[in-house]
Every structure is written in C-alpha cells, then in structure tokens.
Design an enzyme around this catalytic site. Structure first.
Site, PDB file in Angstrom:
ATOM      1  N   CYS A  64     -42.047 -29.007 -33.866  1.00 19.17           N
ATOM      2  CA  CYS A  64     -40.653 -29.137 -33.675  1.00 19.17           C
ATOM      3  C   CYS A  64     -40.298 -30.132 -32.191  1.00 19.17           C
ATOM      4  O   CYS A  64     -41.039 -30.336 -31.413  1.00 19.17           O
ATOM      5  CB  CYS A  64     -39.929 -27.784 -33.051  1.00 19.17           C
ATOM      6  SG  CYS A  64     -40.042 -26.640 -34.609  1.00 19.17           S
ATOM      7  N   GLU A  89     -42.785 -34.547 -38.550  1.00 17.48           N
ATOM      8  CA  GLU A  89     -43.319 -33.881 -39.611  1.00 17.48           C
ATOM      9  C   GLU A  89     -44.541 -34.443 -40.298  1.00 17.48           C
ATOM     10  O   GLU A  89     -44.904 -35.670 -39.762  1.00 17.48           O
ATOM     11  CB  GLU A  89     -42.276 -33.905 -40.430  1.00 17.48           C
ATOM     12  CG  GLU A  89     -41.200 -32.969 -40.211  1.00 17.48           C
ATOM     13  CD  GLU A  89     -40.026 -32.599 -41.384  1.00 17.48           C
ATOM     14  OE1 GLU A  89     -39.956 -33.433 -42.196  1.00 17.48           O
ATOM     15  OE2 GLU A  89     -39.157 -31.988 -40.854  1.00 17.48           O
ATOM     16  N   CYS A 136     -41.088 -21.894 -30.913  1.00 16.75           N
ATOM     17  CA  CYS A 136     -40.468 -22.633 -29.757  1.00 16.75           C
ATOM     18  C   CYS A 136     -40.255 -21.754 -28.589  1.00 16.75           C
ATOM     19  O   CYS A 136     -40.536 -21.872 -27.420  1.00 16.75           O
ATOM     20  CB  CYS A 136     -39.526 -23.536 -30.115  1.00 16.75           C
ATOM     21  SG  CYS A 136     -40.226 -25.005 -30.839  1.00 16.75           S
ATOM     22  N   GLU A 177     -38.560 -29.161 -29.587  1.00 10.41           N
ATOM     23  CA  GLU A 177     -38.738 -28.595 -28.348  1.00 10.41           C
ATOM     24  C   GLU A 177     -39.986 -28.532 -27.834  1.00 10.41           C
ATOM     25  O   GLU A 177     -40.376 -28.714 -26.678  1.00 10.41           O
ATOM     26  CB  GLU A 177     -38.085 -26.910 -28.351  1.00 10.41           C
ATOM     27  CG  GLU A 177     -36.691 -26.889 -28.954  1.00 10.41           C
ATOM     28  CD  GLU A 177     -36.513 -26.722 -30.517  1.00 10.41           C
ATOM     29  OE1 GLU A 177     -37.414 -27.500 -31.164  1.00 10.41           O
ATOM     30  OE2 GLU A 177     -35.836 -26.036 -30.910  1.00 10.41           O
ATOM     31  N   ASN A 195     -38.830 -33.787 -33.471  1.00  5.12           N
ATOM     32  CA  ASN A 195     -39.363 -33.194 -34.872  1.00  5.12           C
ATOM     33  C   ASN A 195     -40.308 -34.128 -35.367  1.00  5.12           C
ATOM     34  O   ASN A 195     -39.795 -35.312 -35.203  1.00  5.12           O
ATOM     35  CB  ASN A 195     -38.684 -32.369 -35.415  1.00  5.12           C
ATOM     36  CG  ASN A 195     -37.599 -32.949 -36.268  1.00  5.12           C
ATOM     37  OD1 ASN A 195     -37.075 -33.770 -35.792  1.00  5.12           O
ATOM     38  ND2 ASN A 195     -37.285 -32.544 -37.533  1.00  5.12           N
TER      39      ASN A 195
HETATM   40  N1  THU Z   1     -37.038 -27.985 -36.035  1.00  5.20           N
HETATM   41  C1  THU Z   1     -37.217 -28.162 -34.842  1.00  5.20           C
HETATM   42  O1  THU Z   1     -37.681 -29.340 -34.511  1.00  5.20           O
HETATM   43  N2  THU Z   1     -36.914 -27.087 -33.986  1.00  5.20           N
HETATM   44  C2  THU Z   1     -36.421 -25.941 -34.205  1.00  5.20           C
HETATM   45  O2  THU Z   1     -36.144 -24.969 -33.387  1.00  5.20           O
HETATM   46  C3  THU Z   1     -36.299 -25.826 -35.753  1.00  5.20           C
HETATM   47  C4  THU Z   1     -36.872 -26.533 -36.561  1.00  5.20           C
HETATM   48  C5  THU Z   1     -37.684 -28.925 -37.050  1.00  5.20           C
HETATM   49  C6  THU Z   1     -38.855 -28.419 -37.699  1.00  5.20           C
HETATM   50  C7  THU Z   1     -38.767 -29.332 -39.180  1.00  5.20           C
HETATM   51  O3  THU Z   1     -39.149 -30.546 -38.754  1.00  5.20           O
HETATM   52  C8  THU Z   1     -37.359 -29.348 -39.288  1.00  5.20           C
HETATM   53  O4  THU Z   1     -36.612 -29.037 -38.108  1.00  5.20           O
HETATM   54  C9  THU Z   1     -36.988 -28.530 -40.437  1.00  5.20           C
HETATM   55  O5  THU Z   1     -37.075 -27.092 -40.063  1.00  5.20           O
END
Ligand code: THU
Length: 136
Positions: A53, A44, A94, A55, A42
């Site tokens: 995300c 941000e 995702c 995935e 992930n």
């Molecule tokens: N996140 C993912 O990478 N995959 C998911 O399926 C759920 C959430 C990340 C997004 C964000 O950077 C952090 O987790 C908190 O939501």
C-alpha cells in the site's frame, strides 16, 4: 505543514502508483516531526501478495532513511486515470504499521478527494484499542 499542502504531495505521489491489477491508484504523503515529507504509492505485483500500500511505502521509506517520528499522513486513492469520488481510508494493515511508530492520540490521518475536500482523524479514531509497542 498545512493539510492542504500535504494532500497536494499525496496527489503527486499517486502519479507514480503501479497498480495494473486493481486499477486503483493510491498516493500518500507522510509528514515527519522534523518537517520532512516522504511520498509513497501503491505498488502491485503479478504474484499479487508482494504488493504494498501507499501508506506503508511512505512509512518504510522514512524509517529506512532514519526518520521515524511522524505527525501526519495524507492519503488519496481512486480509479487510475479517473476522478476521485470517495475517500480512501487506510487498510487495517497500514493502521497497524502506523501504530508501531506513532502516538495514536496525536497522529493525524488526512483522507482527501481534492485539495479542498478532506477529512481528518486521529489514528486512535481509526484504530481504537490498537495493539502497539506499549502493550508488550
Ligand atoms: N491500497 C493502498 O495503497 N492503501 C490502502 O490503504 C488500501 C489499498 C492499494 C492496495 C492495492 O494496490 C489497491 O489499493 C487496491 O486495493
């Protein structure tokens, strides 16, 4: 590739997570039908909504390299620097992106808290009656 090995790849992917705002680090490892593995984490952003995300990062990496036949994805997520205690399931967006490229009956989603503790689902189980290219 065995799920345990793919989970290891997801843990390696998680090391690169850029998640200063949520403090929640996620790693994903996507297995292609040709045997290649794409890692994603992930990422941000200070403006929040541009974040992505793990995935989707892995899926888009693969598609951008010309690979779009997938058999399995492993996902690990939890507090940055902390112990993973809960399974991190893929978010709805995702799941929808997976639906674009895979057969939901066969594609396997592996959620893990360690190399030896994981659970497996088909995309169909996590996105029943999903909308995909076949619906158009
Ligand atoms: N996140 C993912 O990478 N995959 C998911 O399926 C759920 C959430 C990340 C997004 C964000 O950077 C952090 O987790 C908190 O939501």
């Amino acid at each position: 590739m065995e799920s345990k090995e793919l989970v290891k790849e997801a843990f390696k992917a998680r090391e690169n997570s850029y998640s200063p705002y949520s403090g929640f680090s996620v790693g994903a490892a996507l297995l292609c039908k040709n045997g290649k593995v794409y890692r994603g984490c992930n990422m941000e952003n200070a403006a929040y909504s541009p974040g992505i995300c793990a995935e989707r990062a892995a899926i888009y990496k693969a598609v951008s390299e010309g690979d779009k036949e997938f058999s399995k994805i492993a996902i690990v997520g939890g507090p940055t620097g902390g112990k993973i205690e809960k399974y991190a399931f893929p978010c709805g967006v995702c799941r929808q992106v997976m639906m674009e490229f895979v057969n939901p009956d066969n594609f396997i989603i592996v959620v893990a808290i360690s190399e030896n503790e994981y659970k497996e689902y088909t995309l169909k189980e996590l996105l029943p009656e999903g909308f995909g290219p076949d619906n158009l």
